[in-house]
Design a protein around this motif. Structure first.
Motif, PDB file in Angstrom:
ATOM      1  N   LEU A  32       7.715   0.630  -1.642  1.00 48.73           N
ATOM      2  CA  LEU A  32       6.983  -0.496  -1.091  1.00 48.73           C
ATOM      3  C   LEU A  32       5.612  -0.570  -1.767  1.00 48.73           C
ATOM      4  N   THR A  33       5.387  -1.655  -2.504  1.00 47.17           N
ATOM      5  CA  THR A  33       4.113  -1.869  -3.186  1.00 47.17           C
ATOM      6  C   THR A  33       3.377  -3.041  -2.534  1.00 47.17           C
ATOM      7  N   ASP A  34       2.189  -3.305  -3.033  1.00 51.09           N
ATOM      8  CA  ASP A  34       1.410  -4.428  -2.490  1.00 51.09           C
ATOM      9  C   ASP A  34       2.088  -5.763  -2.729  1.00 51.09           C
ATOM     10  N   THR A  35       2.939  -5.812  -3.744  1.00 47.29           N
ATOM     11  CA  THR A  35       3.618  -7.064  -4.089  1.00 47.29           C
ATOM     12  C   THR A  35       5.048  -7.131  -3.557  1.00 47.29           C
ATOM     13  N   GLY A  36       5.481  -6.079  -2.811  1.00 51.41           N
ATOM     14  CA  GLY A  36       6.831  -6.083  -2.264  1.00 51.41           C
ATOM     15  C   GLY A  36       7.612  -4.843  -2.661  1.00 51.41           C
ATOM     16  N   LEU A  37       8.923  -4.910  -2.486  1.00 58.23           N
ATOM     17  CA  LEU A  37       9.776  -3.767  -2.805  1.00 58.23           C
ATOM     18  C   LEU A  37      10.013  -3.687  -4.312  1.00 58.23           C
ATOM     19  N   LEU A  38       9.919  -2.457  -4.852  1.00 51.23           N
ATOM     20  CA  LEU A  38      10.149  -2.213  -6.278  1.00 51.23           C
ATOM     21  C   LEU A  38      11.296  -1.226  -6.411  1.00 51.23           C
TER      22      LEU A  38
END
Length: 615
Positions: free
Chosen positions: A183-189
């Motif tokens: 989970l990153t600031d821009t969504g799931l990676l």
């Protein structure tokens, strides 16, 4: 089976045991690390060793930047134009996709970066990124939360995909899981390995509640979408090619990469990461990533799903409960064996199912059950010892009022003689002639002392012959042989006891000077059927022997008085003695009338000092 612990103690122990097991189960179901996991990794490695190495994956090949490559091309890190040339050779060898397990962060020479970007873009490629996770910030789903991320150089990132190579190790540093999502600031990676498998299959991963689906292949995942690594074997078990051989092929070299997943990474000495695995104490990180990719492509990771964790939890609770109930109901030794059998059975189940790729938790039932079961065993042992001491004191107290043999039998079986039973027994009566006048002269205290000495002799003699005292009656006593259990030599022992009583009591009277007051010792004995029963009220009872045999034996004391002898034994008793010990030398045999009995009785008569010899 009757519980030996008090009800309150039993209920408290069960509650505490289930609470302890429930806390461990809750932690296990949540996928949270615990102390038990350290022991689980040891048992897991044992299962892996038992299963042995597996066939290498067909679709995954490692391209290793090894010591030979660095010697040939130059110091590490390799120039990016050299990496570009290597990627081109991998593409030209027919690789379907490429996973670059090298951190290519930061810009270098613009021309070299451009060359490498073009090469990476020429085939489906994923390049490694790394991240620092936010401690204690995992959401309820269990997906790791990225705090900071180290990405490839912008030019390279634009030409390909990025996947995080972070893995999860146990307390010993062995990689056990690979997160599939971050989970990153821009969504799931997606992770590096998931990106690589998707590139190879030319599909997008479909995330489900239970796992991930790739090109129609369902891969079951652990909590938080973590892949449980299923290792192939030791270092080199996955087919590995030297990057140097691709850059400068030796004669006859064939890479055989056609249609395969190429994983490019570093294995050179002192370069790159190293991990301890169940098969190899030092395995390059690229092999760990290649293992994860192979597990995804073959849908063959270790199966440790939410359902498997629930099965672990159910086993832990059932084993804990079953073992505690066994300790409560069974004797300690069988209960301990039963507990060990439960644990051993679970271990066997874990080993058998591991052969099918199912990772059952072998440690959880141990950790959940051991403290409460051992605690209950100790409590039970202490309680049993306290109860045993109490019963011993009760038995000792009872032995003062009943024969020790009867007291022991009653303590072992409180229902003994709840129903009367009839059996053959030898009954003896002994009394003193002249006691009444003696007790009148002695007074109460000295009479008590006199009787205590007399009764001591009686108890000692009858105990030596393994008989029992059924009753004390002032200057007399009623004795029994064959009570509570009959033995073949009861008649012989009864006869020996009769003569020993006469001899020892007479000797005591002479020694104390009481032979002037007590004119004689009389003993009468008869053999026949007696009824053994409990007499009295429900709350106050005594063991009694009744019947014609008892009446006859008591009347034989009158026969002894009338015939001025010391010992009178019935012919019935003598006949039984003759069968086992031979006939006794009998000075006189008489047929006498028994008061209150119509039928006369044949008896043997012995005066004092005429005791026969026994064979």
């Amino acid at each position: 089976m009757k519980p030996t612990l008090p009800v309150a103690v039993t209920a408290l122990a069960l509650c505490l045991g289930l609470i302890w097991a429930g806390l461990l189960v809750r932690t296990h179901l949540a996928g949270t690390a615990s102390v038990a996991d350290r022991f689980e990794t040891v048992l897991l490695d044992l299962r892996i060793a038992l299963a042995g190495q597996k066939p290498p994956p067909k679709d995954v090949v490692i391209i290793a930047i090894d010591d030979e490559t660095i010697d040939a091309v130059g110091p590490y890190p390799l120039p990016r134009d050299a990496l570009a040339a290597l990627v081109d050779r991998i593409r030209d060898a027919g690789a379907r996709a490429l996973a670059v397990d090298i951190l290519l962060f930061g810009a270098s020479d613009e021309t070299a970066d451009g060359m490498l970007a073009n090469s990476l873009a020429s085939l489906p490629t994923v390049v490694a990124g790394a991240a620092r996770m936010r401690e204690g910030a995992a959401p309820a789903s269990g997906v790791p939360v990225v705090e900071t991320m180290l990405s490839p150089a912008p030019a390279l990132a634009a030409a390909t995909s990025t996947g995080l190579v972070n893995i999860v190790t146990d307390s010993g540093g062995t990689p056990r899981h690979v997160p599939m999502l971050f989970l990153t600031d821009t969504g799931l990676l997606p992770s590096f390995s998931l990106q690589a498998a998707a590139k190879y299959l030319s599909t997008s991963p479909n995330i489900t509640e239970a796992g991930v689906t790739l090109g129609g292949r369902a891969v079951e995942l652990d909590s938080g979408w973590h892949l449980a690594l299923n290792y192939v074997g030791s270092g080199g078990a996955i087919r590995t090619l030297s990057a140097g051989d691709l850059l400068d092929p030796p004669a006859g070299f064939s890479p055989e990469l056609d249609g395969r997943m190429a994983v490019l990474g570093v294995t050179a000495t002192a370069v790159g990461d190293r991990f301890s695995t169940p098969f190899d104490p030092v395995m390059p990180g690229v092999e760990v990533q290649a293992t994860a990719i192979a597990n995804l492509l073959e849908a063959a990771p270790l199966v440790r799903t939410a359902g498997v964790r629930k099965l672990d939890s159910a086993a832990a609770l059932l084993i804990t409960l079953g073992a505690m109930i066994a300790v409560i109901l069974l004797p300690l030794a069988p209960a301990s064996i039963f507990y060990l059998m439960l644990l051993s059975g679970w271990l066997v189940i874990c080993v058998v199912f591991f052969g099918q790729g199912l990772w059952l938790n072998a440690t959880l039932p141990f950790a959940a059950s051991l403290p409460p079961v051992v605690g209950l065993l100790i409590t039970r042992q202490v309680t049993d010892r306290v109860e045993a001491r109490r019963l011993l004191r009760a038995q000792e107290a009872l032995s003062r009022f009943q024969s020790p043999r009867l007291a022991e039998r009653i303590s072992e079986d409180p229902s003994f003689l709840a129903t009367p039973k009839e059996e053959s027994a030898a009954i003896l009566f002994v009394d003193l002639s002249g006691y009444t006048s003696l007790s009148e002269r002695l007074g109460a205290a000295r009479t008590r002392d006199f009787l205590k000495e007399f009764h001591t002799i009686v108890v000692n003699v009858v105990s030596d012959e393994h008989g029992i005292v059924l009753d004390f009656m002032g200057d007399g006593a009623m004795l029994g042989f064959g009570i509570p259990e009959a033995h073949p030599d009861d008649p012989e022992r009864a006869c020996r006891c009769a003569f020993a009583l006469e001899r020892d009591v007479a000797a005591w009277l002479r020694k104390t000077g009481r032979d002037r007051d007590i004119s004689s010792v009389r003993v009468g004995a008869h053999l026949g059927q007696v009824v053994l029963s409990r007499l009295g009220h429900d709350r106050q009872q005594q063991i009694a022997a009744t019947g014609d045999c008892v009446n006859v034996a008591s009347r034989l004391l009158e026969v002894a008085k009338d015939h001025k002898v010391s010992v009178v034994l019935s012919a019935d008793l003598l006949e039984e003695v003759e069968k086992s010990a031979g006939s006794l030398e009998t000075p006189r045999m008489e047929t006498v009338a028994i008061r209150g009995r119509q039928q006369e009785l044949k008896v043997g008569l012995w005066a004092s000092g005429e005791a026969p010899e026994f064979n």
